[in-house]
Design a protein around this motif. Structure first.
Motif, PDB file in Angstrom:
ATOM      1  N   VAL A 279     -13.243  22.374   9.972  1.00  0.00           N
ATOM      2  CA  VAL A 279     -12.433  21.564  10.883  1.00  0.00           C
ATOM      3  C   VAL A 279     -10.969  21.665  10.454  1.00  0.00           C
ATOM      4  O   VAL A 279     -10.641  21.385   9.302  1.00  0.00           O
ATOM      5  N   PRO A 280     -10.059  22.060  11.339  1.00  0.00           N
ATOM      6  CA  PRO A 280      -8.655  22.267  10.956  1.00  0.00           C
ATOM      7  C   PRO A 280      -7.991  20.983  10.472  1.00  0.00           C
ATOM      8  O   PRO A 280      -8.182  19.914  11.061  1.00  0.00           O
ATOM      9  N   SER A 281      -7.228  21.092   9.379  1.00  0.00           N
ATOM     10  CA  SER A 281      -6.470  19.938   8.906  1.00  0.00           C
ATOM     11  C   SER A 281      -5.230  19.771   9.764  1.00  0.00           C
ATOM     12  O   SER A 281      -4.691  20.738  10.295  1.00  0.00           O
ATOM     13  N   GLY A 282      -4.759  18.530   9.897  1.00  0.00           N
ATOM     14  CA  GLY A 282      -3.547  18.273  10.673  1.00  0.00           C
ATOM     15  C   GLY A 282      -3.791  18.106  12.159  1.00  0.00           C
ATOM     16  O   GLY A 282      -2.909  17.688  12.883  1.00  0.00           O
ATOM     17  N   THR A 283      -4.981  18.457  12.636  1.00  0.00           N
ATOM     18  CA  THR A 283      -5.277  18.298  14.062  1.00  0.00           C
ATOM     19  C   THR A 283      -6.525  17.442  14.221  1.00  0.00           C
ATOM     20  O   THR A 283      -6.444  16.227  14.356  1.00  0.00           O
ATOM     21  N   TRP A 284      -7.690  18.093  14.194  1.00  0.00           N
ATOM     22  CA  TRP A 284      -8.924  17.343  14.399  1.00  0.00           C
ATOM     23  C   TRP A 284      -9.230  16.388  13.247  1.00  0.00           C
ATOM     24  O   TRP A 284      -9.873  15.362  13.447  1.00  0.00           O
ATOM     25  N   GLN A 285      -8.774  16.735  12.048  1.00  0.00           N
ATOM     26  CA  GLN A 285      -8.987  15.800  10.944  1.00  0.00           C
ATOM     27  C   GLN A 285      -8.206  14.511  11.168  1.00  0.00           C
ATOM     28  O   GLN A 285      -8.668  13.424  10.816  1.00  0.00           O
TER      29      GLN A 285
END
Length: 309
Positions: A279-285
């Motif tokens: 899961v991409p950090s900075g977006t979906w996280q």
């Protein structure tokens, strides 16, 4: 019994994540990373319980961490680890004292005044950064020096004296008891002879101590922390805020000081698991954190009547 059930539930969740991540989650190395990443948010969250409990919702904490971290780095390069820790402590306490004075004297809602103070502190950091560059230098950088405090095992070992100090201050001293009394019922607090403003101010000073310690560890960990503007530092409070809410929601099961540790480690484990799952950090996280803030707030405020401030 409730404590056992909660811990068993967390273990079950961790086991599920372990299988979902192809057995990469519950490894010794990964668990060390999870706990290590929880240390700085834990110290900041311990500080927040002294201010937030009394209703002093300060949104300038992130900008204070940036300034305190840089000040800790400056003194650290001159006086070693003693300077690193004292620099963080002095900056954290002084800035929280200034905030407390502004909040209580102006009588502006703390969350509003905190935004104003955040902009001021961010601007101070930007001016410092610009001046450093113009003089041919750069924002304080530790390089390879003084990095031990932010690395395993020393950062995790810091949790032990921190936990003891917070427990004594919050649960066994007049400072903690008065802060909790003010946050519980202001009218009754006044009838008991407690000065609410003094209790809130002392709570913010103690908050500054733990924010300062967290800032010193943070500077040791990152080595260099660049100033930020545009109120971007406000977002750094969301993870500690979520940990405070988690600790509050478990108040009937765990002491809030222990609840903070469980909350910060759980959040660190969550982001670690999301990273392992791709899961991409900075977006979906960030989406997950936002949803968690809402969910935990609902749980922590259940049973509350009237307006929740």
């Amino acid at each position: 019994m409730q404590q056992v059930l909660v811990l068993a539930g967390l273990l079950l969740v961790f086991l599920i994540i372990h299988f979902a991540t192809n057995f990469r989650f519950l490894t010794g190395r990964n668990m060390g990373i999870i706990v290590s990443h929880a240390v700085i948010p834990t110290f900041i969250t311990w500080g927040l319980i002294f201010s937030f409990t009394s209703g002093m919702i300060d949104l300038s904490i992130g900008s204070i961490v940036v300034l305190a971290s840089n000040f800790a780095g400056i003194l650290g390069l001159k006086f070693g680890y003693v300077g690193l820790i004292l620099g963080g402590l002095v900056a954290g306490v002084l800035l929280q004292a200034l905030n407390g004075f502004v909040f209580l004297k102006t009588k502006i809602p703390p969350w509003v005044a905190g935004l104003g103070m955040a902009m001021i502190y961010e601007s101070i950091g930007a001016v410092y950064s610009t001046a450093a560059v113009r003089s041919g230098g750069m924002v304080v950088s530790l390089g390879s020096q003084l990095r031990g405090l932010g690395q395993l095992p020393f950062n995790v070992l810091m949790l032990v004296p921190g936990l003891i100090a917070v427990y004594i201050l919050f649960c066994r001293t007049s400072i903690g008891l008065n802060v909790r009394a003010v946050g519980s019922d202001l009218r009754v607090t006044k009838e008991m002879g407690i000065d609410p403003n003094r209790a809130k101010f002392l709570g913010m000073l103690v908050c500054g101590v733990f924010i300062g310690l967290g800032s010193a560890i943070n500077q040791s960990y990152v080595g260099q922390l660049l100033p930020r503007t545009g109120l971007t530092t406000v977002s750094t409070i969301f993870q500690p805020l979520t940990a405070v809410l988690i600790a509050s929601s478990m108040g009937a099961i765990f002491n809030v000081v222990i609840g903070v540790v469980i909350g910060t480690i759980s959040l660190s484990a969550l982001f670690n698991a999301l990273t392992l799952l791709g899961v991409p950090s900075g977006t979906w996280q960030e989406v997950v954190l936002g949803m968690l803030v809402i969910a935990v707030t609902i749980v922590s405020m259940r049973g509350e009547e009237g307006v929740v401030k």
